[in-house]
Design a protein around this motif. Structure first.
Motif, PDB file in Angstrom:
ATOM      1  N   TYR A 124       0.709  -1.182  -0.059  1.00  0.00           N
ATOM      2  CA  TYR A 124      -0.062  -0.046  -0.024  1.00  0.00           C
ATOM      3  C   TYR A 124       0.785   1.115  -0.015  1.00  0.00           C
ATOM      4  O   TYR A 124       0.211   2.406  -0.472  1.00  0.00           O
ATOM      5  CB  TYR A 124      -0.796  -0.148   1.172  1.00  0.00           C
ATOM      6  CG  TYR A 124      -2.127  -0.808   1.031  1.00  0.00           C
ATOM      7  CD1 TYR A 124      -3.336  -0.802   0.145  1.00  0.00           C
ATOM      8  CD2 TYR A 124      -2.161  -2.185   1.707  1.00  0.00           C
ATOM      9  CE1 TYR A 124      -4.390  -1.433  -0.149  1.00  0.00           C
ATOM     10  CE2 TYR A 124      -3.443  -2.718   1.545  1.00  0.00           C
ATOM     11  CZ  TYR A 124      -4.137  -2.754   0.828  1.00  0.00           C
ATOM     12  OH  TYR A 124      -5.358  -3.460   0.460  1.00  0.00           O
ATOM     13  N   VAL A 125       2.138   1.109   0.412  1.00  0.00           N
ATOM     14  CA  VAL A 125       3.037   2.305   0.499  1.00  0.00           C
ATOM     15  C   VAL A 125       4.030   1.999  -0.598  1.00  0.00           C
ATOM     16  O   VAL A 125       5.134   2.729  -0.613  1.00  0.00           O
ATOM     17  CB  VAL A 125       3.666   2.547   1.682  1.00  0.00           C
ATOM     18  CG1 VAL A 125       2.316   3.079   2.605  1.00  0.00           C
ATOM     19  CG2 VAL A 125       4.380   1.218   2.344  1.00  0.00           C
TER      20      VAL A 125
ATOM     21  N   PHE B 104       3.516   8.226   0.015  1.00  0.00           N
ATOM     22  CA  PHE B 104       2.591   9.340  -0.571  1.00  0.00           C
ATOM     23  C   PHE B 104       1.568   8.386  -1.579  1.00  0.00           C
ATOM     24  O   PHE B 104       0.654   9.097  -1.707  1.00  0.00           O
ATOM     25  CB  PHE B 104       3.050  10.567  -0.839  1.00  0.00           C
ATOM     26  CG  PHE B 104       3.849  10.327  -2.203  1.00  0.00           C
ATOM     27  CD1 PHE B 104       3.362  10.240  -3.492  1.00  0.00           C
ATOM     28  CD2 PHE B 104       5.409  10.283  -1.976  1.00  0.00           C
ATOM     29  CE1 PHE B 104       4.350  10.181  -4.711  1.00  0.00           C
ATOM     30  CE2 PHE B 104       6.294  10.386  -3.194  1.00  0.00           C
ATOM     31  CZ  PHE B 104       5.678  10.252  -4.426  1.00  0.00           C
ATOM     32  N   PHE B 105       1.885   7.278  -1.955  1.00  0.00           N
ATOM     33  CA  PHE B 105       0.948   6.520  -2.881  1.00  0.00           C
ATOM     34  C   PHE B 105      -0.104   5.858  -2.109  1.00  0.00           C
ATOM     35  O   PHE B 105      -1.109   5.093  -2.785  1.00  0.00           O
ATOM     36  CB  PHE B 105       1.976   5.457  -3.571  1.00  0.00           C
ATOM     37  CG  PHE B 105       2.511   6.017  -4.898  1.00  0.00           C
ATOM     38  CD1 PHE B 105       1.770   5.917  -6.217  1.00  0.00           C
ATOM     39  CD2 PHE B 105       3.663   6.719  -4.906  1.00  0.00           C
ATOM     40  CE1 PHE B 105       2.505   6.233  -7.360  1.00  0.00           C
ATOM     41  CE2 PHE B 105       4.051   7.308  -6.162  1.00  0.00           C
ATOM     42  CZ  PHE B 105       3.673   6.892  -7.139  1.00  0.00           C
ATOM     43  N   LEU B 106      -0.045   5.891  -0.698  1.00  0.00           N
ATOM     44  CA  LEU B 106      -1.187   5.297  -0.028  1.00  0.00           C
ATOM     45  C   LEU B 106      -2.583   5.658  -0.538  1.00  0.00           C
ATOM     46  O   LEU B 106      -3.170   4.629  -0.571  1.00  0.00           O
ATOM     47  CB  LEU B 106      -0.771   5.515   1.414  1.00  0.00           C
ATOM     48  CG  LEU B 106      -1.991   4.952   2.151  1.00  0.00           C
ATOM     49  CD1 LEU B 106      -1.923   3.351   2.386  1.00  0.00           C
ATOM     50  CD2 LEU B 106      -1.621   5.668   3.905  1.00  0.00           C
ATOM     51  N   PRO B 107      -3.092   6.752  -0.672  1.00  0.00           N
ATOM     52  CA  PRO B 107      -4.429   7.384  -1.062  1.00  0.00           C
ATOM     53  C   PRO B 107      -4.669   6.634  -2.542  1.00  0.00           C
ATOM     54  O   PRO B 107      -5.782   6.130  -2.598  1.00  0.00           O
ATOM     55  CB  PRO B 107      -4.435   8.713  -0.900  1.00  0.00           C
ATOM     56  CG  PRO B 107      -3.233   9.167  -0.114  1.00  0.00           C
ATOM     57  CD  PRO B 107      -2.085   8.041  -0.369  1.00  0.00           C
ATOM     58  N   ILE B 108      -3.828   6.540  -3.156  1.00  0.00           N
ATOM     59  CA  ILE B 108      -3.974   6.061  -4.567  1.00  0.00           C
ATOM     60  C   ILE B 108      -4.146   4.558  -4.639  1.00  0.00           C
ATOM     61  O   ILE B 108      -5.038   4.041  -5.205  1.00  0.00           O
ATOM     62  CB  ILE B 108      -3.048   6.331  -5.538  1.00  0.00           C
ATOM     63  CG1 ILE B 108      -2.901   7.843  -5.754  1.00  0.00           C
ATOM     64  CG2 ILE B 108      -2.882   5.718  -7.012  1.00  0.00           C
ATOM     65  CD1 ILE B 108      -1.538   8.513  -6.417  1.00  0.00           C
TER      66      ILE B 108
ATOM     67  N   GLU C 100      -7.600   2.389  -5.695  1.00  0.00           N
ATOM     68  CA  GLU C 100      -7.480   1.334  -6.380  1.00  0.00           C
ATOM     69  C   GLU C 100      -7.993   0.061  -5.928  1.00  0.00           C
ATOM     70  O   GLU C 100      -8.634  -0.673  -6.509  1.00  0.00           O
ATOM     71  CB  GLU C 100      -5.759   1.103  -6.778  1.00  0.00           C
ATOM     72  CG  GLU C 100      -5.717   0.089  -7.965  1.00  0.00           C
ATOM     73  CD  GLU C 100      -4.293  -0.305  -8.194  1.00  0.00           C
ATOM     74  OE1 GLU C 100      -4.064  -1.134  -8.963  1.00  0.00           O
ATOM     75  OE2 GLU C 100      -3.355   0.088  -7.431  1.00  0.00           O
ATOM     76  N   THR C 101      -7.498  -0.078  -4.744  1.00  0.00           N
ATOM     77  CA  THR C 101      -7.966  -1.512  -4.130  1.00  0.00           C
ATOM     78  C   THR C 101      -9.785  -1.453  -3.885  1.00  0.00           C
ATOM     79  O   THR C 101     -10.433  -2.399  -4.331  1.00  0.00           O
ATOM     80  CB  THR C 101      -7.592  -1.584  -2.631  1.00  0.00           C
ATOM     81  OG1 THR C 101      -6.048  -1.770  -2.812  1.00  0.00           O
ATOM     82  CG2 THR C 101      -8.118  -2.855  -2.079  1.00  0.00           C
TER      83      THR C 101
ATOM     84  N   LEU D 161     -16.052  -3.002  -7.570  1.00  0.00           N
ATOM     85  CA  LEU D 161     -16.960  -2.155  -8.064  1.00  0.00           C
ATOM     86  C   LEU D 161     -16.715  -2.352  -9.759  1.00  0.00           C
ATOM     87  O   LEU D 161     -18.177  -2.763 -10.384  1.00  0.00           O
ATOM     88  CB  LEU D 161     -16.837  -0.697  -7.739  1.00  0.00           C
ATOM     89  CG  LEU D 161     -18.011   0.116  -8.639  1.00  0.00           C
ATOM     90  CD1 LEU D 161     -19.422  -0.333  -8.318  1.00  0.00           C
ATOM     91  CD2 LEU D 161     -17.736   1.644  -8.462  1.00  0.00           C
ATOM     92  N   THR D 162     -15.866  -2.241 -10.325  1.00  0.00           N
ATOM     93  CA  THR D 162     -15.697  -2.463 -11.548  1.00  0.00           C
ATOM     94  C   THR D 162     -15.844  -4.079 -11.875  1.00  0.00           C
ATOM     95  O   THR D 162     -16.138  -4.377 -12.998  1.00  0.00           O
ATOM     96  CB  THR D 162     -14.198  -2.041 -12.124  1.00  0.00           C
ATOM     97  OG1 THR D 162     -13.197  -2.639 -11.328  1.00  0.00           O
ATOM     98  CG2 THR D 162     -13.896  -0.449 -11.945  1.00  0.00           C
ATOM     99  N   HIS D 163     -15.316  -4.921 -11.118  1.00  0.00           N
ATOM    100  CA  HIS D 163     -15.182  -6.343 -11.215  1.00  0.00           C
ATOM    101  C   HIS D 163     -16.778  -6.701 -11.448  1.00  0.00           C
ATOM    102  O   HIS D 163     -17.019  -7.648 -12.351  1.00  0.00           O
ATOM    103  CB  HIS D 163     -14.687  -7.011 -10.049  1.00  0.00           C
ATOM    104  CG  HIS D 163     -14.364  -8.347 -10.274  1.00  0.00           C
ATOM    105  ND1 HIS D 163     -13.820  -9.154  -9.025  1.00  0.00           N
ATOM    106  CD2 HIS D 163     -14.299  -9.310 -11.537  1.00  0.00           C
ATOM    107  CE1 HIS D 163     -13.681 -10.651  -9.952  1.00  0.00           C
ATOM    108  NE2 HIS D 163     -13.870 -10.502 -11.347  1.00  0.00           N
ATOM    109  N   GLY D 164     -17.629  -6.450 -10.593  1.00  0.00           N
ATOM    110  CA  GLY D 164     -19.094  -6.742 -10.589  1.00  0.00           C
ATOM    111  C   GLY D 164     -20.038  -6.034 -11.608  1.00  0.00           C
ATOM    112  O   GLY D 164     -20.690  -6.682 -12.184  1.00  0.00           O
ATOM    113  N   MET D 165     -19.810  -4.696 -11.615  1.00  0.00           N
ATOM    114  CA  MET D 165     -20.450  -4.081 -12.461  1.00  0.00           C
ATOM    115  C   MET D 165     -20.277  -4.258 -14.022  1.00  0.00           C
ATOM    116  O   MET D 165     -21.034  -4.197 -14.964  1.00  0.00           O
ATOM    117  CB  MET D 165     -20.220  -2.361 -12.331  1.00  0.00           C
ATOM    118  CG  MET D 165     -20.964  -2.012 -11.048  1.00  0.00           C
ATOM    119  SD  MET D 165     -22.561  -2.350 -10.729  1.00  0.00           S
ATOM    120  CE  MET D 165     -23.450  -1.293 -11.911  1.00  0.00           C
TER     121      MET D 165
END
Length: 273
Positions: free
Chosen positions: A178-179, A184-188, A192-193, A198-202
């Motif tokens: 995650y880091v 500082f990539f943690l929020p991104i 993504e996680t 959402l994208t998998h099911g939709m």
């Protein structure tokens, strides 16, 4: 659009058509698997055995493309079950549909429970047009994956499984990614996680739902007379064939992404050490 047969049970809204179709999908997959292994033979394998062996090799290839065989072997059964279940579920709404109509809210009952989706819609229609006879049509037979709840449930199941494997089997690498490559990539990485289910099911829901909606639109062409009937039959034949292709691709994509997500949290995470 047709209404779903929804009843209230224990304070929850239960869509009976989805429950029914999920049960049918499970039964069909079980029958196919049982027929494939009923008379196993090394020297003279039957058609069903050949089909199952091909499918196992195909799924093994998917697994090997995302992680090494040692880590991917335990998930072959999961992937095999998913691809068969989703394919069957995608196909169920193509051959035919079962629709019933209701004019009287007092008769919209099943198992002693009122079908709330029907009673509420009839009440609204009576209020809007008190002088007209209202009718509500309910769809009982359709592809379960054409419902967002069923597709998202499958995606969330995969999400929970993959992250549980990462947390309990690959703890250090899982949290470290995650880091990665910088803190500082943690929020991104978090966005993504949590966007993956959402994208998998939709993706699955959108493709199957759109196909069934278009089939319903094509069938309505019959109301335009003989010419509409001819175009309806021709369009239905073409679209049914294309829907089989789409349903197959979506089963493949969902299974492929499942193995990929598992590899990202459980297997490939070691690369970040």
């Amino acid at each position: 659009m047709h209404e779903a047969p929804i009843i209230q049970l224990g304070g929850l809204n239960i869509d009976l058509s989805i429950v029914l179709m999920l049960i049918v999908s499970c039964i069909v997959v079980f029958i196919i698997a049982r027929l494939a292994v009923r008379n196993l033979s090394v020297e003279n394998p039957g058609k069903m055995q050949n089909f199952l062996e091909w499918l196992v090799e195909f799924v093994r290839g998917l697994s090997n493309s995302t992680m090494d065989w040692k880590k991917g072997k335990p998930f072959i059964s999961l992937a095999l079950t998913l691809i068969m279940f989703i394919f069957v579920s995608n196909m169920l709404g193509l051959p035919f549909g079962v629709v019933t109509g209701y004019h009287d809210a007092s008769k919209a009952e099943i198992f002693g429970k009122p079908i709330v989706s029907v009673t509420e819609t009839l009440e609204k229609l009576h209020q809007q047009h008190p002088d007209q006879e209202a009718e509500v049509e309910v769809a009982w037979w359709k592809s379960p994956t054409a419902d967002a709840n069923a597709s998202m449930a499958l995606a969330i199941m995969v999400f929970l499984l993959s992250h549980a494997l990462g947390i309990f089997k690959n703890t250090k690498a899982y949290f470290k990614h995650y880091v990665h490559p910088y803190p500082f990539f943690l929020p991104i990485n978090l966005i993504e996680t949590f966007s993956k289910p959402l994208t998998h099911g939709m993706r699955l829901f959108g493709n199957i739902f759109a196909g069934e909606v278009l089939i319903a639109v094509i069938l309505k062409l019959t109301s335009l007379g003989p010419a509409g009937g001819v175009f309806s039959v021709l369009g239905l034949i073409v679209w049914q064939g294309f829907s089989i292709f789409v349903g197959t691709i979506q089963a493949f994509v969902f299974t492929m992404l499942t193995l990929l997500y598992i590899s990202q949290t459980y297997a490939v995470g070691h690369d970040h050490d």
